[in-house]
Design a protein around this motif. Structure first.
Motif, mmCIF file in Angstrom:
data_model
loop_
_atom_site.group_PDB
_atom_site.id
_atom_site.type_symbol
_atom_site.label_atom_id
_atom_site.label_comp_id
_atom_site.label_asym_id
_atom_site.label_seq_id
_atom_site.Cartn_x
_atom_site.Cartn_y
_atom_site.Cartn_z
ATOM 1 N N ASP A 17 0.839 -1.178 0.046
ATOM 2 C CA ASP A 17 0.052 0.060 0.073
ATOM 3 C C ASP A 17 1.020 1.304 0.100
ATOM 4 N N ARG A 18 0.356 2.288 -0.837
ATOM 5 C CA ARG A 18 1.115 3.367 -0.601
ATOM 6 C C ARG A 18 1.165 4.222 0.709
ATOM 7 N N HIS A 19 2.191 4.958 0.770
ATOM 8 C CA HIS A 19 2.076 5.522 2.355
ATOM 9 C C HIS A 19 2.677 6.971 2.304
ATOM 10 N N GLN A 20 2.570 7.852 3.049
ATOM 11 C CA GLN A 20 3.494 9.084 2.852
ATOM 12 C C GLN A 20 4.658 8.684 3.396
ATOM 13 N N LEU A 21 5.778 9.539 2.358
ATOM 14 C CA LEU A 21 7.216 9.459 2.789
ATOM 15 C C LEU A 21 7.681 10.442 3.769
ATOM 16 N N ALA A 22 7.516 9.872 4.954
ATOM 17 C CA ALA A 22 7.894 10.854 6.196
ATOM 18 C C ALA A 22 9.070 10.419 6.678
ATOM 19 N N ASP A 27 9.842 5.206 10.236
ATOM 20 C CA ASP A 27 10.115 4.800 8.821
ATOM 21 C C ASP A 27 11.645 4.516 8.705
ATOM 22 N N GLN A 28 12.477 5.084 9.183
ATOM 23 C CA GLN A 28 13.836 4.867 9.222
ATOM 24 C C GLN A 28 14.094 3.373 9.531
ATOM 25 N N ALA A 29 13.412 3.106 10.681
ATOM 26 C CA ALA A 29 13.536 1.690 11.269
ATOM 27 C C ALA A 29 13.004 0.740 9.912
ATOM 28 N N VAL A 30 12.052 1.043 9.527
ATOM 29 C CA VAL A 30 11.392 0.299 8.338
ATOM 30 C C VAL A 30 12.349 0.173 7.394
ATOM 31 N N ALA A 31 12.821 1.164 6.799
ATOM 32 C CA ALA A 31 13.836 1.111 5.706
ATOM 33 C C ALA A 31 15.051 0.285 5.880
ATOM 34 N N LEU A 32 15.561 0.335 7.347
ATOM 35 C CA LEU A 32 16.783 -0.541 7.707
ATOM 36 C C LEU A 32 16.388 -2.032 7.406
ATOM 37 N N GLU A 33 15.124 -2.311 7.818
ATOM 38 C CA GLU A 33 14.896 -3.444 7.824
ATOM 39 C C GLU A 33 14.667 -4.165 6.406
ATOM 40 N N ILE A 34 13.993 -3.351 5.455
ATOM 41 C CA ILE A 34 14.108 -3.747 4.104
ATOM 42 C C ILE A 34 15.401 -3.743 3.621
ATOM 43 N N ILE A 35 16.475 -3.111 4.065
ATOM 44 C CA ILE A 35 17.542 -3.355 3.512
ATOM 45 C C ILE A 35 18.330 -4.632 4.144
ATOM 46 N N ARG A 36 17.990 -4.941 5.303
ATOM 47 C CA ARG A 36 18.428 -5.875 5.775
ATOM 48 C C ARG A 36 17.849 -7.267 5.290
ATOM 49 N N GLN A 37 16.435 -6.976 4.897
ATOM 50 C CA GLN A 37 15.971 -8.164 4.221
ATOM 51 C C GLN A 37 16.417 -8.400 2.806
ATOM 52 N N GLY A 38 16.522 -7.263 1.946
ATOM 53 C CA GLY A 38 17.388 -7.343 0.889
ATOM 54 C C GLY A 38 18.550 -7.691 0.721
ATOM 55 N N LYS A 39 19.471 -7.514 1.724
ATOM 56 C CA LYS A 39 20.489 -8.163 1.837
ATOM 57 C C LYS A 39 20.427 -9.694 1.990
ATOM 58 N N GLU A 40 19.518 -10.199 3.051
ATOM 59 C CA GLU A 40 19.276 -11.540 3.157
ATOM 60 C C GLU A 40 18.772 -12.361 2.098
ATOM 61 N N GLU A 41 17.788 -11.624 1.350
ATOM 62 C CA GLU A 41 17.023 -12.475 0.224
ATOM 63 C C GLU A 41 18.097 -12.577 -1.011
ATOM 64 N N SER A 42 19.133 -11.422 -1.172
ATOM 65 C CA SER A 42 20.040 -11.536 -2.351
ATOM 66 C C SER A 42 20.889 -12.470 -2.140
#
Length: 347
Positions: A120-125, A130-145
């Protein structure tokens, strides 16, 4: 027919809207995920990992080929050597970058996750959450790649990416000399005879007598002993000169340059002071020299001062005279740096 028998526009719109609602379909979501062989068989994943590493290794070989070719296939005075140098440098560069690209594509298609996701779209704040979510996405990307656990791919990729910029460094080195006084000195010196530039580097160049230079003619000139240079092409690029003859009373000579011409014969650097293009167009009627690259125009009657275009300073003049045999000779080197005005800043 009475108005009651005809539906109003509001009624029609309501009917259409109701029909559209009834005909609307339910979002089916993403298609069923099809697993790849590398998702289900560890051995296939290992094989793909080795293939990616091999491609990165091929890129390393391409980079090393470029570096070795740069020093081995040095372009000389012949077109064959220039073609061979260009071929080997281009081959090395092509292999280096092409292999990295293929490796990245193969890695993405066979090992990285390919499941479709919807968010879902969400506001870019920029909140802490949000920073914690972004870091988690990066972590997941590292693991998935798999870059963290697939050390073979990671190490080969790092080696390939670390080496691939090296050819660019060597190419930038060939763009020209580093800042300094290198453009302040050429092969011209007192007593060096002026010779016609025949396009090559002849061992017996055609010398020029003052009587050969008639009004309206223009000579492309190099130093007589250019063929003795260790780097004839580089020295020729700096020492190239244009010689032409005007009526002596047409020349506006500044103080200190009274003996820089010989009976109206003048010599000026052929290198434009804008970006270094060869100035090769001479207008006899106007006594103007033109650079074909950016239309800088120099007035020969006023010591080649700039009268039009982006060049910022006159073409340097080569002081000339004649020797005992009537040949044109240089009195000295240029008294100003040749080439783009950039070099004028390095006094």
């Amino acid at each position: 027919m009475s108005s009651s028998e005809h539906p109003t526009s509001e009624t029609s719109n309501a009917v259409v809207g109701s029909s559209a609602t009834e005909d609307a379909f339910t979002n089916p979501g993403p298609e069923e995920h099809s697993y790849r062989i590398t998702d289900t068989e560890p051995e296939a994943a290992k094989r793909s990992e080795r293939q990616v590493a091999i491609l990165f290794s091929v890129s390393i070989i391409g980079t090393l080929l470029f570096i070795v070719s740069y020093f081995v296939f040095t372009p000389g005075a012949t077109m064959a050597s220039i073609r061979m140098s260009t071929l080997m440098l281009g081959l090395g560069t092509g292999i280096a970058f092409f292999a990295i690209g293929i490796a990245a594509v193969h890695w993405g298609k066979t090992l990285m996750p390919d499941r479709e996701l919807s968010e879902d779209r969400h506001q870019l704040a920029g909140s802490d959450e949000d920073q914690a979510v972004a870091l988690e996405i990066i972590r997941q990307g590292k693991e998935e790649s798999g870059i963290a656990r697939r050390s073979l791919i990671r190490n080969s990729m790092i080696a390939a990416l670390a080496l691939v910029p090296l050819p660019a460094i060597l190419v930038f080195r060939d763009l020209g000399p580093l800042p300094g006084r290198v453009m302040h000195h050429t092969m011209w010196r007192k007593g060096v005879r002026l010779a016609k530039d025949s396009g090559g580097v002849p061992e017996h160049p055609a010398l020029i007598r003052a009587s050969d230079v008639t009004e309206g003619s223009v000579f492309h000139v190099i130093p007589e002993d250019l063929h003795k240079s260790d780097e004839p092409l580089d020295d020729k690029a700096k020492a190239a000169v244009l010689v032409m003859r005007l009526e002596p009373d047409q020349l506006h000579v500044s103080k200190g340059r009274e003996n820089w011409n010989y009976n109206g014969i003048v010599a000026y650097s052929k290198i434009c002071t804008h970006v270094g293009c060869p100035v090769a167009l001479y207008e006899h009627r106007t006594h103007h020299l033109l650079c074909p690259c950016h239309q800088s125009t120099f007035d020969v009657t006023h010591e080649c001062k700039v009268i039009f275009g982006p060049a910022k300073r006159p073409l340097p003049q080569l002081p000339i005279t004649v020797d005992s045999e009537g040949y044109l000779v240089a009195r000295s080197d240029f008294q100003a740096p040749v080439g783009p005005s950039f070099w004028e800043m390095n006094h």
